[in-house]
Enzyme design. Sequence first.
Site, PDB file in Angstrom:
ATOM      1  N   CYS A 184       0.806  -1.225   0.000  1.00  0.00           N
ATOM      2  CA  CYS A 184       0.000   0.000   0.000  1.00  0.00           C
ATOM      3  C   CYS A 184       0.838   1.274   0.000  1.00  0.00           C
ATOM      4  CB  CYS A 184      -0.984  -0.015   1.168  1.00  0.00           C
ATOM      5  SG  CYS A 184      -0.316  -0.624   2.723  1.00  0.00           S
TER       6      CYS A 184
ATOM      7  N   HIS B 136      -2.139   6.479   3.812  1.00  0.00           N
ATOM      8  CA  HIS B 136      -0.686   6.441   3.942  1.00  0.00           C
ATOM      9  C   HIS B 136      -0.103   7.684   3.266  1.00  0.00           C
ATOM     10  CE1 HIS B 136      -1.025   2.606   5.647  1.00  0.00           C
ATOM     11  NE2 HIS B 136      -0.463   1.848   4.734  1.00  0.00           N
TER      12      HIS B 136
END
Length: 358
Positions: A152, A245
Amino acid sequence: MTPIVNRWPVAVLGATGAVGQAFIRLLDAHPWFDLTEVAASERSAGKSYREATKWLEGTMPAQVAALTVKTCSPEEVTAPIIFSALDSGVAGEVEAAFARAGRMVLSNAKNYRMEPDVPLVIPEVNGDHLGILDIQRANRGWTGGIVTNANCATTVMAAALAPLHQRFTVTKVFATTMQAVSGAGYPGVPSLDILGNVIPYINDEEPKIETELVKLLGTFDGNALRHAEIVTSAHANRVPVEHGHTVCMSVAFAEKPTPARALETMRSWTGQEAVRGLPSAPEPSLIVRDEADRPQPRRDVNRGRGMATTVGRVREDHLFDLRLVAMSHNVVRGAAGGSILNAELLAHTGQLARYLAP
């Protein structure tokens, strides 16, 4: 965009976990895919999905709640398209079994990402890498196949760097990640470890970033996947953010761009043509912000229904050439949504019909 007349039956492996649940939310009322089966560990098998699952977000779709959870076996799960949210500890053997049985597996696990004949795909960036599937099937004797999406945090980086690499050629990247707690799954990081804290270590994360980026930004020449010649140094940190993120990068290039040229390149980038208009594809896929304090997970994580990457703070760097900050939704873009978009591209290009023909 060619319409899909008949919806494809699909199954989710690891359906009771956090990423499995994200698959189920994103597949609910999907125009091309019909979720017909859910599978999980043996302790959940035989129960209804409602009974087996601690549902984490929103309302569980009623039609899925009534499904009986199956074991992760190709003898029991019959759908031709398999979305895998399995942990890497079990994913390798299980996903290969489904590929041998003629299924197309869209995997979130790390097990096959760096195999030379397995495509590691962000469709807007390198959707053409799906061409390696023919070689994979020939090499392994599979009648199905495996397609992976990236770690990710690496997904954030590759989506932001792709237009710059195509025009100016990235040579070095120094990256520091600030990764949301949802990236650790559920229940994830203990509250007394993460509240008011930063954890400067995520197991196995830095090697993934440093190896996967060069594959994502590489090329497919019709015979093999050629890695980009990029040296990456990564620091991975867990921070008290729910979703999203964030990655701060300093980047060196073969041809140094000014910040203005870099911004123009990113703003005008549309990604690979075949991806445009797919049901899960954001428009645009890369959003550039001018504010000095963006992107921020709280304000930007759900842009493009969680599928867009937001970039900001593009400026000169005193060590390399440019500095920038990028952020996207780790569970949607970096996991379940990324796999679904990979499957949509396979369907749109006719590869699903060709590979899964009786």
